[in-house]
Scaffold this motif. Structure first.
Motif: not given
Length: 696
Positions: A536-557
């Motif tokens: 299972l693979g998970v991606w989290v982010g903005r489709p427009d490739a904008g930055t999202a402060p605080g986003l991280s693999g361990y915390v968000s995904a």
């Protein structure tokens, strides 16, 4: 005599009239055939691997009209329909004279139409060729068409067409669309109460719609149940209980799962009306629920994508391209499973695997995590701190950057990308640029689908499977498409290390191995995990490739990864044990050259072995050993011989060391019992060779 001539003349006239009538019908039947297309216009359907409806698309005229087979419909509903609408259906040839006479008598006695006397064949004729008025001419045309239909279709075909075209209120046509919209189920699972309502609806669909006229629906249902009880088709008490149930009070939307895969299937094969995907409906529902809830927590403009695949077959069991297909704020129409983004640290396991495979390191090898300069490239850790000396196992589990780049520098970026190509994945690099060390930290592009495809190798003994979901054009993906990304032994070592990564706080353990990653600038958060079968693979982010402060693999995904595994409904499959000849040595068991991996600046160099890899020459693979002869009084233990490799050597039998390290290329082994045994030798460079023998 005259009377006989008159009778004969009358008989001849009747016969001639009959012949003329038959000839006239045959001529009319040929000249004016009924509008019976060989293929009805129905809604395109996308179904899961088991045939369950994932998504349907309205017909060009805006109708929900789903194709139906009789074996898809509850048999009691069929019996009730025929008993209520056309009880001599199986016997007549399109018209029921007794029903027509009854209807005519009721009209004469009441001055109005009480019952129409229409057969199901006549009703089908009206559905395929709607009448403009309720005149006698229209009725005769309907009778003519019914006879024509009976000449061309079997009774089952007539029923199927009727159940596909019958009106059920609004833009619902056919039993399947009605059953799904009013009851949320396929018609094979209808209850008695639901069947009775759907029998009554087509006569006056707008006046009996349960979502708009619940009282009309209840009365119509009661009439059907009463008649069925009187006819002995259902028990009186059962009919009373069914009549007491509350009718459905709302119209549900038809299933709308796997939007991106469904639209891809229609786009790739538009001529097909039924598309079967490899997706499993229950899994897809779970993943979409998790994605929707996670996106709501993450906030606006952030989306979630997921791919869950069977590592043994490459079949995608669930795929979520966005948190909500119709959410414009999150660009939900973009399938983020196919968009190329920076993978962050998710490629690190393959670097470690390649280094282990080449005998450069083992899990307990010490490696430095300190500031380092690789010809001007100076990687830093995510938290800007350094851990000093750590084991290779710790370095991977903590996702330290300097150790990963040190190992990539040793094995070579080109060799790593070549392994990816063997697994069917090409990293996207700037035009004309060769693979560099930056790919180890996300300095390349890859899609979520391709990342999951790579990880199928980690869950499948090193052999990756080409992913497919059934939406592809025929022949676009080979079902047996595989490629080796790592050796089986190195794959197990990597999986064993990743299995020790701590789950996110507050998340129940699942027994999976997983890795997270965060791209530069907090644009993408990743988490990819696997058990003994599923990836299972998970991606989290903005489709427009904008930055999202605080986003991280361990915390968000990572929390989404564990939640999606739990919600998928799939039973966890244990990670496989070590393959034959593979074991996890302690630091004391390591060859001296593998105690520490370091770069030249640290005074220690990881030197690649120049000797050939070790090879066991006796006993040969598959040899049968006579235990009695080997252990007879005065007999010597079995002699083991090898060629190649770098001394000293460690021998193992079934994963257990035989003795201390030896420098000679011979050793002895005394079998401790009959059965299959695996003999393994490991040289000073960490390279191994194994044979399987049979002790008798």
């Amino acid at each position: 005599m005259g009377a006989l001539r008159k009778a004969a003349f009358a008989l001849a006239s009747a016969a001639a009239a009959a012949v003329l009538a038959v000839a006239g019908f045959v001529w009319a039947d040929t000249a004016y055939p009924p509008p019976l297309p060989t293929r009805m216009t129905v809604s395109a359907e996308v179904v899961d691997r088991d045939g369950a409806l994932l998504r349907a698309f309205a017909t060009p005229d805006g109708r929900w009209r789903l194709a139906v087979d009789l074996d898809q419909v509850d048999t009691r509903f069929i019996d009730m329909l025929i008993a209520y609408e056309d009880k001599r259906f199986w016997d007549h040839k399109g018209i029921d004279p007794l029903a027509l006479l009854r209807a005519a008598g009721q009209f004469a006695g009441n001055g109005r139409i009480v019952s129409g006397g229409s057969t199901l064949s006549m009703q089908l004729a009206r559905l395929i060729e709607p009448r403009q008025s309720r005149s006698f001419g229209a009725k005769f045309r309907q009778i003519f068409r019914a006879v024509q239909i009976e000449r061309r279709l079997s009774k089952d075909e007539i029923l199927e067409r009727y159940l596909t075209l019958a009106p059920y209120g609004g833009n619902l046509e056919g039993i399947r669309a009605a059953s799904l919209a009013y009851f949320g189920k396929e018609p094979r699972r209808l209850s008695l109460s639901e069947s009775a309502l759907l029998v009554a609806l087509p006569q006056l669909p707008e006046r009996r719609r349960p979502d708009r006229s619940p009282q009309g629906a209840e009365k119509a249902r009661a009439r059907v149940l009463a008649r069925m009880a009187s006819a002995g088709i259902v028990d009186h008490l059962e009919a009373e209980r069914a009549a007491a149930e509350e009718p459905a009070a709302l119209r549900r939307p038809l299933p709308a799962l796997a939007a991106h895969a469904a639209y891809a299937a229609l786009r790739n094969t538009p001529s097909k009306m039924r598309h079967r995907l490899t997706i499993r409906k229950r899994v897809q529902e779970g993943l979409e629920t998790v994605a929707r809830e996670a996106a709501a927590r993450l906030g606006p403009r952030l989306s979630v994508a997921m791919v869950l695949a069977d590592s043994r077959t490459g079949e995608i069991l669930g795929a979520v391209g966005s948190a909500d297909f119709f959410d414009a704020g999150r660009s939900g129409w973009i399938d983020m499973t196919r968009i190329v983004r920076s993978p962050g640290s998710t490629l690190k396991p393959f670097i470690y695997g390649l280094a282990i495979e080449e005998g450069l390191v083992a899990q307990e090898t010490i490696i430095a995590d300190r500031p380092a300069d690789f010809a001007g490239y100076r990687p830093r850790n995510f938290d800007m701190s350094y851990q000093g000396d750590v084991t290779v196992r710790q370095a991977l589990q903590l996702s330290l950057n300097v150790p990963a780049i040190s190992l990539l520098d040793a094995v070579g970026p080109a060799r790593l990308t070549a392994r990816f190509r063997q697994a069917g994945v090409d990293l996207q690099l700037p035009r004309g640029e060769a693979p560099g060390l930056a790919i180890g930290l996300g300095g390349a592009g890859v899609s979520l689908r391709d990342l999951v495809q790579l990880y199928t190798g980690l869950a499948n003994g090193g052999r990756a499977r080409a992913l497919r979901d059934g939406s592809e054009p025929d022949g676009a993906v080979r079902p047996d498409g595989v490629g080796t990304v790592l050796s089986e032994a190195a794959t197990w070592q990597v999986a064993d290390m990743l299995a020790g990564v701590k789950p996110p706080e507050g998340v129940a353990p699942r027994g999976i191995a997983y890795k997270t990653g965060t791209s530069y600038g907090y644009r993408d958060a990743w988490s990819v995990g696997f058990d003994g079968r599923y990836v299972l693979g998970v991606w989290v982010g903005r489709p427009d490739a904008g930055t999202a402060p605080g986003l991280s693999g361990y915390v968000s995904a990572a929390p989404i990864l564990f939640a999606a595994f739990a919600k998928s409904g799939l039973a966890a499959v244990a990670l496989p044990g070590a393959p034959p000849g593979t074991f996890k040595p302690t630091r004391d068991q390591l060859p001296v050259t593998m105690h520490r991996f370091a770069r030249g600046s640290d005074g220690l160099i990881a030197i690649k072995p120049t000797e050939p890899a070790p090879r066991i020459v006796f006993p040969p693979e598959g040899a049968h050993i006579d235990l009695g002869a080997a252990t007879a009084s005065g007999a010597s233990p079995l002699v083991l011989k090898l060629q190649g490799g770098r001394a000293p050597f460690r021998w193992l039998a079934n994963g257990k060391p035989l003795a201390e390290l030896v420098r000679r290329r011979t050793a002895t082994w005394m079998p401790d019992g009959a059965g299959t045994s695996t003999l393994t030798v490991i040289d000073a460079a960490g390279r191994a060779a194994s044979v399987k023998v049979f002790v008798e």
